[in-house]
Scaffold this motif. Sequence first.
Motif, PDB file in Angstrom:
ATOM      1  N   CYS A  89      53.371  49.293  22.803  1.00 48.45           N
ATOM      2  CA  CYS A  89      53.222  48.623  24.096  1.00 48.45           C
ATOM      3  C   CYS A  89      53.799  47.219  23.972  1.00 48.45           C
ATOM      4  O   CYS A  89      53.868  46.667  22.871  1.00 48.45           O
ATOM      5  N   PRO A  90      54.222  46.609  25.073  1.00 50.35           N
ATOM      6  CA  PRO A  90      54.705  45.229  25.008  1.00 50.35           C
ATOM      7  C   PRO A  90      53.617  44.322  24.444  1.00 50.35           C
ATOM      8  O   PRO A  90      52.444  44.452  24.795  1.00 50.35           O
ATOM      9  N   THR A  91      54.018  43.422  23.546  1.00 48.16           N
ATOM     10  CA  THR A  91      53.052  42.564  22.864  1.00 48.16           C
ATOM     11  C   THR A  91      53.491  41.111  22.967  1.00 48.16           C
ATOM     12  O   THR A  91      54.621  40.774  22.622  1.00 48.16           O
ATOM     13  N   GLU A  92      52.592  40.255  23.440  1.00 50.35           N
ATOM     14  CA  GLU A  92      52.832  38.817  23.473  1.00 50.35           C
ATOM     15  C   GLU A  92      52.120  38.179  22.296  1.00 50.35           C
ATOM     16  O   GLU A  92      50.968  38.488  22.011  1.00 50.35           O
ATOM     17  N   ILE A  93      52.810  37.264  21.616  1.00 49.28           N
ATOM     18  CA  ILE A  93      52.215  36.514  20.515  1.00 49.28           C
ATOM     19  C   ILE A  93      52.256  35.045  20.897  1.00 49.28           C
ATOM     20  O   ILE A  93      53.328  34.478  21.117  1.00 49.28           O
ATOM     21  N   LYS A  94      51.099  34.432  20.991  1.00 50.76           N
ATOM     22  CA  LYS A  94      51.021  33.040  21.407  1.00 50.76           C
ATOM     23  C   LYS A  94      49.741  32.424  20.852  1.00 50.76           C
ATOM     24  O   LYS A  94      48.964  33.096  20.168  1.00 50.76           O
ATOM     25  N   TRP A  95      49.530  31.138  21.155  1.00 49.52           N
ATOM     26  CA  TRP A  95      48.319  30.482  20.686  1.00 49.52           C
ATOM     27  C   TRP A  95      47.720  29.627  21.805  1.00 49.52           C
ATOM     28  O   TRP A  95      48.377  28.753  22.364  1.00 49.52           O
ATOM     29  N   ASN A  96      46.472  29.940  22.144  1.00 51.11           N
ATOM     30  CA  ASN A  96      45.681  29.154  23.089  1.00 51.11           C
ATOM     31  C   ASN A  96      44.471  28.626  22.332  1.00 51.11           C
ATOM     32  O   ASN A  96      43.546  29.377  22.026  1.00 51.11           O
ATOM     33  N   PRO A  97      44.453  27.318  22.002  1.00 53.35           N
ATOM     34  CA  PRO A  97      43.355  26.779  21.190  1.00 53.35           C
ATOM     35  C   PRO A  97      41.995  26.839  21.872  1.00 53.35           C
ATOM     36  O   PRO A  97      40.968  26.672  21.209  1.00 53.35           O
ATOM     37  N   PRO A 184      50.739  56.033  24.691  1.00 53.29           N
ATOM     38  CA  PRO A 184      50.105  54.834  24.142  1.00 53.29           C
ATOM     39  C   PRO A 184      48.719  54.626  24.762  1.00 53.29           C
ATOM     40  O   PRO A 184      48.522  54.875  25.951  1.00 53.29           O
ATOM     41  N   ARG A 185      47.774  54.141  23.963  1.00 57.04           N
ATOM     42  CA  ARG A 185      46.431  53.866  24.474  1.00 57.04           C
ATOM     43  C   ARG A 185      46.408  52.582  25.301  1.00 57.04           C
ATOM     44  O   ARG A 185      45.573  52.414  26.186  1.00 57.04           O
ATOM     45  N   TRP A 186      47.355  51.677  24.995  1.00 55.40           N
ATOM     46  CA  TRP A 186      47.333  50.370  25.636  1.00 55.40           C
ATOM     47  C   TRP A 186      48.588  50.135  26.456  1.00 55.40           C
ATOM     48  O   TRP A 186      49.687  50.544  26.071  1.00 55.40           O
ATOM     49  N   ARG A 187      48.444  49.444  27.549  1.00 46.37           N
ATOM     50  CA  ARG A 187      49.571  49.082  28.419  1.00 46.37           C
ATOM     51  C   ARG A 187      50.225  47.778  27.974  1.00 46.37           C
ATOM     52  O   ARG A 187      51.442  47.615  28.075  1.00 46.37           O
ATOM     53  N   HIS A 188      49.435  46.844  27.467  1.00 51.37           N
ATOM     54  CA  HIS A 188      49.942  45.525  27.096  1.00 51.37           C
ATOM     55  C   HIS A 188      49.005  44.931  26.054  1.00 51.37           C
ATOM     56  O   HIS A 188      47.796  45.201  26.075  1.00 51.37           O
ATOM     57  N   ALA A 189      49.554  44.126  25.151  1.00 50.62           N
ATOM     58  CA  ALA A 189      48.742  43.483  24.116  1.00 50.62           C
ATOM     59  C   ALA A 189      49.066  41.994  24.060  1.00 50.62           C
ATOM     60  O   ALA A 189      50.223  41.591  24.273  1.00 50.62           O
ATOM     61  N   VAL A 190      48.050  41.189  23.774  1.00 51.82           N
ATOM     62  CA  VAL A 190      48.228  39.745  23.604  1.00 51.82           C
ATOM     63  C   VAL A 190      47.566  39.345  22.293  1.00 51.82           C
ATOM     64  O   VAL A 190      46.365  39.562  22.098  1.00 51.82           O
ATOM     65  N   ILE A 191      48.364  38.783  21.390  1.00 54.03           N
ATOM     66  CA  ILE A 191      47.841  38.303  20.111  1.00 54.03           C
ATOM     67  C   ILE A 191      47.707  36.788  20.203  1.00 54.03           C
ATOM     68  O   ILE A 191      48.712  36.081  20.386  1.00 54.03           O
ATOM     69  N   ASN A 192      46.503  36.283  20.088  1.00 47.26           N
ATOM     70  CA  ASN A 192      46.256  34.839  20.088  1.00 47.26           C
ATOM     71  C   ASN A 192      46.117  34.397  18.635  1.00 47.26           C
ATOM     72  O   ASN A 192      45.110  34.686  17.977  1.00 47.26           O
TER      73      ASN A 192
END
Length: 293
Positions: A89-97, A184-192
């Motif tokens: 699935c599309p995955t965003e990798i970012k950081w939100n403190p 896929p089980r997930w539509r979108h993922a976000v890694i913080n």
Amino acid sequence: HKFQDYGAWRKQVSDQVQDFRRWLQEHDLSDAQVELRTNQIVDRLAEDRLTIAFVAEFSRGKSELINAIFFADYGRRLLPTSAGRTTMCPTEIKWNPEQPPSLQVLPIETRGAQASINDFKKIPDEWTTFPLDVSSAESLVRTLQRIRDTKRIPIGEARGYGLFVHSEPDEALREGDSSMVEVPRWRHAVINFPHPLLAQGLVILDTPGLSALGSEPELTLDLLPNAHAVLFLLGLDTGVSKSDLQIWQSHIQPAGKRELCRFAVLNKIDALWDGIRTDEQIEAEVLQQVFYC
């Protein structure tokens, strides 16, 4: 260094806007409309991100490259990189403190709702959250493997989600089970994840291959066109395949007008260093692929 300069400029502008707001308040020149407008500017600057999309067909080394850039200090491949479809699935990798390190995933069932991924980002309860233990590489690997989760659902439901095309050979049903298909089980993922570059506002968008790009309209209509840069990875071991060309022509070339911010990256050139070819032969083969690109 340029990215640090950009972050410093953004902070400087934000400070100037807030100083101006305080000056207006001190001189009784502010009103509700001015307050609203200045707050919007400050919030926009705080939320501003530089998004780089990594796009490739399956098994071109895209996740390996992201691992090398952002997670090399762990001495492990944190993102799934085994053969086959590793990014489901599309995955965003970012950081939100303001949020703890985590993996957030949006269930595939949300495709049945008339709402975009950005709409769902405003509804935290719709996401499944897995905490990330950034002190343990083993724990990170186990948690991030969840991005690859799949499930079996009825064909009719898969078609409703735009995930099943019977003519595609990689969508073939398992023998003896003519009513279910794996999706896929997930539509979108976000890694913080706390990383110095991500902390300065960089966002990495890791996209799946051709079939996923075609089945998730938001990728081609919103996420890719709005990315500030696109890295299109090609594998030297496969050359420029038909599906590579289709991704470029259908999803990257039409995406916005940032022609100068699209990069074709020739990956896996180390596969040529087999001890048999001469340096001249290796260089000639690489240049041949570059010319074709």
